[in-house]
Design a protein around this motif. Structure first.
Motif, PDB file in Angstrom:
ATOM      1  N   ILE A 221       0.768  -1.258   0.250  1.00  0.00           N
ATOM      2  CA  ILE A 221       0.172  -0.059   0.018  1.00  0.00           C
ATOM      3  C   ILE A 221       0.967   1.039   0.024  1.00  0.00           C
ATOM      4  CG2 ILE A 221      -1.518   1.194   1.250  1.00  0.00           C
ATOM      5  CD1 ILE A 221      -2.737  -1.588  -0.227  1.00  0.00           C
ATOM      6  N   GLN A 222       1.987   1.106   0.935  1.00  0.00           N
ATOM      7  CA  GLN A 222       3.088   2.408   0.646  1.00  0.00           C
ATOM      8  C   GLN A 222       3.673   2.522  -0.694  1.00  0.00           C
ATOM      9  OE1 GLN A 222       3.589   4.770   2.574  1.00  0.00           O
ATOM     10  NE2 GLN A 222       5.517   5.429   1.619  1.00  0.00           N
ATOM     11  N   LEU A 223       3.918   1.162  -1.182  1.00  0.00           N
ATOM     12  CA  LEU A 223       4.655   1.208  -2.394  1.00  0.00           C
ATOM     13  C   LEU A 223       3.679   1.745  -3.541  1.00  0.00           C
ATOM     14  CD1 LEU A 223       7.232  -0.168  -4.133  1.00  0.00           C
ATOM     15  CD2 LEU A 223       5.513  -2.190  -4.206  1.00  0.00           C
ATOM     16  N   MET A 224       2.459   1.593  -3.440  1.00  0.00           N
ATOM     17  CA  MET A 224       1.567   2.202  -4.574  1.00  0.00           C
ATOM     18  C   MET A 224       0.863   3.358  -4.250  1.00  0.00           C
ATOM     19  SD  MET A 224      -0.266  -1.557  -5.622  1.00  0.00           S
ATOM     20  CE  MET A 224      -1.241  -1.691  -4.243  1.00  0.00           C
ATOM     21  N   GLY A 225       1.012   3.994  -2.824  1.00  0.00           N
ATOM     22  CA  GLY A 225       0.589   5.431  -2.760  1.00  0.00           C
ATOM     23  C   GLY A 225       1.064   6.289  -3.693  1.00  0.00           C
ATOM     24  N   PRO A 226       0.232   7.466  -3.794  1.00  0.00           N
ATOM     25  CA  PRO A 226       0.894   8.590  -4.715  1.00  0.00           C
ATOM     26  C   PRO A 226       2.137   9.082  -4.262  1.00  0.00           C
ATOM     27  CG  PRO A 226      -1.649   8.836  -4.384  1.00  0.00           C
ATOM     28  CD  PRO A 226      -1.136   7.757  -3.384  1.00  0.00           C
ATOM     29  N   ARG A 227       2.855   9.415  -5.308  1.00  0.00           N
ATOM     30  CA  ARG A 227       4.207   9.820  -4.954  1.00  0.00           C
ATOM     31  C   ARG A 227       4.203  11.025  -4.207  1.00  0.00           C
ATOM     32  NH1 ARG A 227       8.931   7.175  -5.994  1.00  0.00           N
ATOM     33  NH2 ARG A 227      10.908   8.177  -5.715  1.00  0.00           N
ATOM     34  N   GLY A 228       5.248  11.055  -3.111  1.00  0.00           N
ATOM     35  CA  GLY A 228       5.385  12.402  -2.472  1.00  0.00           C
ATOM     36  C   GLY A 228       6.276  13.243  -2.992  1.00  0.00           C
ATOM     37  N   ASP A 229       7.155  13.710  -2.201  1.00  0.00           N
ATOM     38  CA  ASP A 229       8.346  14.680  -2.730  1.00  0.00           C
ATOM     39  C   ASP A 229       7.865  15.724  -3.340  1.00  0.00           C
ATOM     40  OD1 ASP A 229      10.183  12.597  -1.808  1.00  0.00           O
ATOM     41  OD2 ASP A 229      10.012  11.608  -3.885  1.00  0.00           O
ATOM     42  N   GLY A 230       6.692  16.213  -2.863  1.00  0.00           N
ATOM     43  CA  GLY A 230       5.977  17.529  -3.555  1.00  0.00           C
ATOM     44  C   GLY A 230       5.392  17.343  -4.947  1.00  0.00           C
ATOM     45  N   ILE A 231       5.234  16.011  -5.314  1.00  0.00           N
ATOM     46  CA  ILE A 231       4.605  15.629  -6.603  1.00  0.00           C
ATOM     47  C   ILE A 231       2.956  15.764  -6.550  1.00  0.00           C
ATOM     48  CG2 ILE A 231       4.378  14.107  -8.535  1.00  0.00           C
ATOM     49  CD1 ILE A 231       7.214  13.255  -7.844  1.00  0.00           C
ATOM     50  N   PHE A 232       2.646  14.935  -5.633  1.00  0.00           N
ATOM     51  CA  PHE A 232       1.195  14.852  -5.574  1.00  0.00           C
ATOM     52  C   PHE A 232       0.870  15.487  -3.962  1.00  0.00           C
ATOM     53  CE2 PHE A 232       1.738  11.612  -8.794  1.00  0.00           C
ATOM     54  CZ  PHE A 232       0.779  11.929  -9.635  1.00  0.00           C
ATOM     55  N   ASP A 233      -0.142  16.291  -3.839  1.00  0.00           N
ATOM     56  CA  ASP A 233      -0.563  16.675  -2.585  1.00  0.00           C
ATOM     57  C   ASP A 233      -2.137  16.182  -2.761  1.00  0.00           C
ATOM     58  OD1 ASP A 233      -2.137  17.777  -0.469  1.00  0.00           O
ATOM     59  OD2 ASP A 233      -1.471  19.878  -0.817  1.00  0.00           O
ATOM     60  N   VAL A 234      -2.299  15.134  -1.549  1.00  0.00           N
ATOM     61  CA  VAL A 234      -3.574  14.265  -1.789  1.00  0.00           C
ATOM     62  C   VAL A 234      -4.210  14.266  -0.511  1.00  0.00           C
ATOM     63  CG1 VAL A 234      -2.624  12.682  -3.777  1.00  0.00           C
ATOM     64  CG2 VAL A 234      -2.089  12.137  -1.214  1.00  0.00           C
TER      65      VAL A 234
ATOM     66  N   LEU B 147      -2.541   9.339   1.970  1.00  0.00           N
ATOM     67  CA  LEU B 147      -1.154   9.484   2.277  1.00  0.00           C
ATOM     68  C   LEU B 147      -0.354   9.440   1.190  1.00  0.00           C
ATOM     69  CD1 LEU B 147      -1.058   7.756   5.655  1.00  0.00           C
ATOM     70  CD2 LEU B 147      -1.525  10.329   5.303  1.00  0.00           C
ATOM     71  N   ASN B 148       0.901   9.994   1.101  1.00  0.00           N
ATOM     72  CA  ASN B 148       1.689   9.780   0.157  1.00  0.00           C
ATOM     73  C   ASN B 148       2.569   8.439   0.276  1.00  0.00           C
ATOM     74  OD1 ASN B 148       1.945  13.277   0.327  1.00  0.00           O
ATOM     75  ND2 ASN B 148       1.437  12.236  -1.727  1.00  0.00           N
ATOM     76  N   GLY B 149       2.926   7.946  -1.133  1.00  0.00           N
ATOM     77  CA  GLY B 149       3.548   7.002  -0.971  1.00  0.00           C
ATOM     78  C   GLY B 149       4.669   6.748  -1.916  1.00  0.00           C
ATOM     79  N   TRP B 150       5.147   5.566  -2.509  1.00  0.00           N
ATOM     80  CA  TRP B 150       6.356   5.710  -3.428  1.00  0.00           C
ATOM     81  C   TRP B 150       6.196   5.471  -4.850  1.00  0.00           C
ATOM     82  CZ3 TRP B 150       8.419   1.230   0.001  1.00  0.00           C
ATOM     83  CH2 TRP B 150       8.788   1.771   1.547  1.00  0.00           C
ATOM     84  N   GLY B 151       4.795   5.712  -5.178  1.00  0.00           N
ATOM     85  CA  GLY B 151       4.126   6.114  -6.615  1.00  0.00           C
ATOM     86  C   GLY B 151       3.921   4.963  -7.577  1.00  0.00           C
TER      87      GLY B 151
END
Length: 513
Positions: A294-307, A313-317
């Motif tokens: 679930i973390q692996l597939m969450g929308p990528r963080g690093d300022g890319i997706f604000d969800v 929560l952000n993940g690794w995209g």
């Protein structure tokens, strides 16, 4: 609840089926005598839970799970991640052209299925002459899981070695491939025995264990994959007529914690958020009670997706939806199921979120086609507020559910010339999604096309799409322009298997590899 019992016998036999070097170089230590181990009911129970544990591992193992490996060749998902070099073995599966015989994720899936088969074989063999009261149930569970593993293996690899006994030593390990037809014969035999002895879903004391209805549903699916539609129908009828099995009320309800192991679930993998995983004790490549994917597939963080405004929560995209999938929902007017599956950029922004490509590598979000996934989403309520949230998701994987049974039944009825019954089962899935019945005059190939499209929408991101396209002969058309070629209909047999199995040579490799 996931029960994670590590059995001495599991450790002993992990290397046998997976062609591990340990099989030929290491003597087992601290193991109990198998002559006496299976004379106690509690030991039999522990062994069966050990099989479930190995089965669970294969769909949840870090970057190499069967969940991702089965999913990525489809046209409903892109590998994504940070860039084209992020987990290259997964990018290769997604992009078709560079799949190697040494692909680590494919090799892991192969090895883990055979490890699960090895322990299943041990239990089945050890209980043949047993008089214990739990013999029949234990044998049935082992045969169900063995059948499932072989069905998955032959779907992904075609002809594979059919191991039904345990090698007695390295010299006994060599085994030639059996044909897919031979694999199916064994799968059906195992499922027949499982159906006879597994309890009904309503009688399960442990919700994660497999039922008679699950075995009947898998049998029906196996028969459909062989185009034996009329033979499949009685099994579908038994499952559909059982009041323990039904659809959840809405598409969104399927994916809530409240529906875990519920009426729509046939084969489900359970996870918990209470095991306290952190960056120091997370078992990379091993067994985790939490769902790392679930973390692996969450929308990528690093300022890319604000969800955050979407409750995510952000993940690794990894595992982003394709534009083709989003467009298919829109073309069908399928708003309810779309909302339970993906969120478009425009919808995210309307909620108060944002997408910033300038924060991504080179200003491009890798494999992003305008949507993020919300099926199996990284929801705050499904992880813990204590410890490391990223590593403690409790989201279950529903890897075979009742909606798929209905769509397979619709296919079987259609191919058997019973279009009225096919429409009935198809409409159940459509109505749950808020869509109207198909026309009562829809039949034949046009009805089959409707079933194909419905399955695309209903089972998006669940790992079925590519393998359906292959068996339907539609992969070349649907995947045109993606890099797909006919060799991709099967994965390569891992080169490690060919190197260590004396009865296999490079000539036994699948075509094109």
């Amino acid at each position: 609840m996931k029960k994670n019992i590590l059995l001495i016998a599991v450790i002993l036999f992990l290397g046998i089926a997976a062609c591990s070097d340990d099989f030929t170089t290491n003597e087992p230590e601290n193991v109990e005598d198998l002559e006496t181990f299976f004379q106690e009911e509690e030991n039999v129970e522990a062994a069966v839970i050990g099989i479930y544990d190995l089965f669970h591992l294969n769909y949840s193992r870090d970057w190499s799970s069967a969940f991702l490996v089965k999913l990525l060749p489809g046209d409903d998902a892109n590998a994504a991640g940070g860039n084209s070099s992020d987990q290259p073995q997964l990018q290769d599966i997604d992009d078709y052209a560079n799949i190697s015989t040494a692909n680590g994720s494919i090799e892991s899936v192969w090895n883990n299925f055979y490890s699960t088969i090895a322990l299943s074989n041990l239990v089945i063999e050890s209980l043949k002459e047993s008089t214990l009261s739990n013999k029949d149930r234990a044998t049935a569970e082992a045969k169900f899981i063995r059948a499932w593993c072989y069905f998955e293996l032959t779907t992904m690899f075609g002809d594979v070695p059919l191991r039904l006994t345990l090698p007695q030593g390295a010299a006994d390990f060599g085994l030639a491939k059996s044909t897919r037809a031979q694999i199916y014969v064994q799968v059906e035999a195992d499922l027949t025995d499982a159906i006879a002895s597994l309890p009904a879903k309503s009688a399960l004391a442990d919700e994660f264990r497999f039922s008679k209805g699950a075995a009947e549903a898998v049998m029906a699916k196996v028969l459909v994959f062989q185009e034996r539609y009329s033979e499949a129908i009685p099994f579908f009828q038994s499952v559909i007529g059982n009041p323990s099995h039904d659809l959840e009320a809405t598409p969104a309800a399927v994916w809530t914690a409240a529906s875990e192991f519920g009426q729509e679930s046939l084969v489900e993998l359970g996870f918990v958020s209470t095991s306290g995983r952190d960056w120091g004790n997370i078992a990379w490549g091993g067994r985790n009670e939490s769902n790392l994917h679930i973390q692996l597939m969450g929308p990528r963080g690093d300022g890319i997706f604000d969800v955050s405004s979407a409750g995510l929560l952000n993940g690794w995209g990894f595992n982003l939806p394709t534009a083709k999938l989003a467009n298919a929902f829109d073309a069908a007017g399928d708003t309810n199921r779309k909302a339970a599956t993906l969120l478009t950029e425009a919808e995210l922004i309307a909620m108060g979120g944002s997408v910033d490509p300038t924060s991504a590598t080179g200003g491009v979000i890798w494999d992003y086609e305008g949507s993020i996934r919300v099926k199996y989403a990284s929801r705050a309520e499904e992880t813990t507020a204590d410890g490391v949230r990223e590593l403690n998701y409790s989201t279950n994987f529903r890897i075979f559910r009742y909606a798929e049974v209905l769509l397979l039944a619709a296919e079987a009825y259609n191919k058997a010339g019973q279009d009225g019954n096919a429409r009935t089962e198809l409409n159940k899935v459509r109505n749950r999604a808020g869509l109207a019945d198909v026309s009562p005059s829809l039949g034949g190939n046009d009805l089959f096309d409707a079933i194909v499209n419905e399955k695309f929408l209903e089972l998006a991101h669940e790992g079925q799409r590519f393998w359906d396209l292959v068996r339907w002969g539609r992969a070349a058309t649907e995947l045109a322009g993606t890099g797909y070629a006919s060799r991709n209909d099967l994965f390569p047999i891992p080169i490690t298997e060919i190197d260590k199995n004396s009865e296999l040579t490079v000539a036994d490799q699948n075509p094109g590899y």
